[in-house]
Design a protein around this motif. Structure first.
Motif, PDB file in Angstrom:
ATOM      1  N   UNK A 115       0.813  -1.240  -0.226  1.00 55.57           N
ATOM      2  CA  UNK A 115       0.057   0.022  -0.044  1.00 55.57           C
ATOM      3  C   UNK A 115       0.690   1.387   0.058  1.00 55.57           C
ATOM      4  N   UNK A 116       0.331   2.379  -0.627  1.00 53.59           N
ATOM      5  CA  UNK A 116       0.955   3.589  -0.527  1.00 53.59           C
ATOM      6  C   UNK A 116       0.493   4.557   0.514  1.00 53.59           C
ATOM      7  N   UNK A 117       1.120   5.025   1.254  1.00 53.51           N
ATOM      8  CA  UNK A 117       0.726   5.718   2.505  1.00 53.51           C
ATOM      9  C   UNK A 117       0.956   7.352   2.188  1.00 53.51           C
ATOM     10  N   UNK A 118       0.004   8.014   2.400  1.00 56.68           N
ATOM     11  CA  UNK A 118      -0.154   9.555   2.144  1.00 56.68           C
ATOM     12  C   UNK A 118       0.560  10.370   3.343  1.00 56.68           C
ATOM     13  N   UNK A 119       1.467  10.943   3.100  1.00 56.29           N
ATOM     14  CA  UNK A 119       1.840  11.693   4.317  1.00 56.29           C
ATOM     15  C   UNK A 119       1.437  12.741   4.719  1.00 56.29           C
ATOM     16  N   UNK A 120       1.335  13.088   6.058  1.00 57.56           N
ATOM     17  CA  UNK A 120       0.523  13.985   6.761  1.00 57.56           C
ATOM     18  C   UNK A 120       1.539  15.151   6.672  1.00 57.56           C
ATOM     19  N   UNK A 121       1.112  15.942   5.659  1.00 58.12           N
ATOM     20  CA  UNK A 121       2.052  17.218   5.436  1.00 58.12           C
ATOM     21  C   UNK A 121       1.699  18.305   6.300  1.00 58.12           C
ATOM     22  N   UNK A 122       0.616  18.577   6.878  1.00 57.55           N
ATOM     23  CA  UNK A 122       0.300  19.458   7.835  1.00 57.55           C
ATOM     24  C   UNK A 122       0.458  19.012   9.362  1.00 57.55           C
ATOM     25  N   UNK A 123       1.044  17.819   9.596  1.00 49.39           N
ATOM     26  CA  UNK A 123       1.385  17.379  10.563  1.00 49.39           C
ATOM     27  C   UNK A 123       0.227  17.393  11.683  1.00 49.39           C
ATOM     28  N   UNK A 124      -0.965  16.669  11.264  1.00 52.53           N
ATOM     29  CA  UNK A 124      -2.304  16.749  12.073  1.00 52.53           C
ATOM     30  C   UNK A 124      -2.344  15.813  13.127  1.00 52.53           C
ATOM     31  N   UNK A 125      -1.861  14.411  12.468  1.00 50.74           N
ATOM     32  CA  UNK A 125      -2.259  13.472  13.531  1.00 50.74           C
ATOM     33  C   UNK A 125      -0.880  13.459  14.602  1.00 50.74           C
ATOM     34  N   UNK A 126      -1.579  13.245  16.020  1.00 49.00           N
ATOM     35  CA  UNK A 126      -0.508  13.038  16.943  1.00 49.00           C
ATOM     36  C   UNK A 126       0.615  12.257  16.832  1.00 49.00           C
ATOM     37  N   UNK A 127       1.773  12.605  17.408  1.00 50.26           N
ATOM     38  CA  UNK A 127       2.926  11.839  17.201  1.00 50.26           C
ATOM     39  C   UNK A 127       2.809  10.712  18.401  1.00 50.26           C
ATOM     40  N   UNK A 128       3.197   9.495  17.768  1.00 53.53           N
ATOM     41  CA  UNK A 128       3.083   8.473  18.885  1.00 53.53           C
ATOM     42  C   UNK A 128       4.500   7.625  18.524  1.00 53.53           C
ATOM     43  N   UNK A 129       5.397   8.411  18.988  1.00 57.38           N
ATOM     44  CA  UNK A 129       6.722   7.705  18.933  1.00 57.38           C
ATOM     45  C   UNK A 129       7.074   6.937  19.780  1.00 57.38           C
ATOM     46  N   UNK A 130       7.734   6.055  19.786  1.00 59.11           N
ATOM     47  CA  UNK A 130       7.883   5.013  20.892  1.00 59.11           C
ATOM     48  C   UNK A 130       9.278   5.255  21.540  1.00 59.11           C
ATOM     49  N   UNK A 131       9.081   5.008  22.855  1.00 62.71           N
ATOM     50  CA  UNK A 131      10.444   5.342  23.729  1.00 62.71           C
ATOM     51  C   UNK A 131      10.181   4.455  25.087  1.00 62.71           C
ATOM     52  N   UNK A 132      11.479   4.166  25.548  1.00 60.30           N
ATOM     53  CA  UNK A 132      11.316   3.457  26.862  1.00 60.30           C
ATOM     54  C   UNK A 132      11.198   4.085  28.152  1.00 60.30           C
ATOM     55  N   UNK A 133      10.041   3.680  28.737  1.00 62.21           N
ATOM     56  CA  UNK A 133       9.433   4.294  29.881  1.00 62.21           C
ATOM     57  C   UNK A 133       9.860   3.423  31.169  1.00 62.21           C
ATOM     58  N   UNK A 134      10.815   4.091  31.848  1.00 64.85           N
ATOM     59  CA  UNK A 134      11.443   3.227  32.936  1.00 64.85           C
ATOM     60  C   UNK A 134      11.147   3.605  34.277  1.00 64.85           C
TER      61      UNK A 134
END
Length: 307
Positions: free
Chosen positions: A230-249
């Motif tokens: 599938x081809x994914x459309x870029x969210x060029x206006x950065x509308x969707x929240x960032x769900x970056x993953x990170x260690x939570x310790x």
């Protein structure tokens, strides 16, 4: 043990691994660490990755991955029933910390979450590029036909040729402020109800792949994006929240074993959407075991070696 969190007693991780590029000098020797995760594929893989990293650095690791729902795993880390997990910045900011407006810049979003969680006894280590957020995707035939690459392109197409844009979404996405209504508003899009079909997540991918809907709501790290091409459309206006993953310790655990950070940071730095799609597809499409997928990746990247 807090059984109310849905925790089982867990089982020891017994991977025969030794240091590769991480864990040299066994800085976690003597540590008894418990890792946890939520129950979906990506989380099971990430939980295994964390546990394997700890083992390579000399720790004895208890595996409590696969806890139902978001809250249970986080509460385990908060209470000290577990020492760490991989969590998503957007989930913490919106669901746990009760904010309604996401922060558009991923680094600032991570920083805000980290700062807010310090008083909860949780320390966030540096984030990954892996960002498991919403997107719209289409099959290659429609991609060639319409040529849209961004959500702004989709909005322009909807204005120029309203009949061209059909969208398949989950019911939750259809009604959430950070879902379809918000996206339409942000991009100046107005999709008539007749062009929007609500369905279960799994079906969306197959319908988009078949072209039954031109655009389907997807998660950016889902393995089916790769397997169905599938081809994914870029969210060029950065509308969707960032769900970056990170260690939570757990902060106390980190104070006791500060080497946790140096062990995990290089691993986290290598986690991208492309890596997540590849690993998730091995489990969801090929039926492989999440722990084994994590172990093979850790070995392939040179982080650990077989014992």
């Amino acid at each position: 043990m807090a059984s109310g969190c849905g925790l089982t007693s867990g089982s020891p991780m017994v991977d025969d691994v030794r240091p590769g590029s991480i864990g040299r000098g066994l800085p976690l020797k003597g540590a008894d660490l418990t890792v946890t995760s939520k129950e979906f594929t990506e989380q099971l893989i990430l939980g295994a990755i964390m546990g394997i990293a700890f083992q390579a650095a000399g720790a004895d690791v208890l595996d409590r991955t696969g806890i139902q729902g978001s809250i249970g795993a986080r509460e385990a880390v908060k209470s000290g029933d577990a020492d760490g997990m991989y969590e998503y910045t957007g989930t913490a900011w919106i669901t746990y910390q009760g904010n309604s407006d996401p922060i558009a810049d991923p680094q600032r979003q991570w920083q805000a979450v980290r700062d807010a969680d310090l008083e909860n006894g949780l320390t966030w280590l540096p984030k990954a590029a892996l960002n498991n957020t919403y997107a719209l995707a289409m099959n290659r035939a429609n991609f060639r036909k319409y040529g849209t690459k961004t959500l702004s392109d989709v909005a322009a197409l909807a204005r120029k040729d309203p009949g061209a844009v059909t969208v398949c979404v989950e019911s939750e996405f259809a009604n959430r402020a950070d879902g379809l209504p918000g996206m339409e508003k942000a991009y100046g899009m107005s999709l008539p109800a007749s062009r929007v079909t609500q369905m279960d997540t799994g079906i969306i991918y197959t319908q988009a792949a078949k072209g039954s809907c031109v655009y389907g709501e997807v998660f950016t790290t889902d393995g089916r994006i790769t397997s169905m091409n599938l081809a994914v459309m870029a969210d060029d206006r950065k509308f969707f929240p960032n769900y970056n993953v990170a260690p939570e310790i757990n902060s106390e655990s980190l104070k006791k074993w500060p080497a946790i950070a140096e062990v995990l940071n290089p691993v986290t730095a290598r986690l991208t959407n492309a890596v997540a799609r590849e690993l998730n597809a091995k489990v969801d499409v090929k039926g492989e075991d999440p722990h084994q997928v994590a172990l093979e990746w850790m070995e392939k990247e040179g982080f650990v070696r077989e014992g």
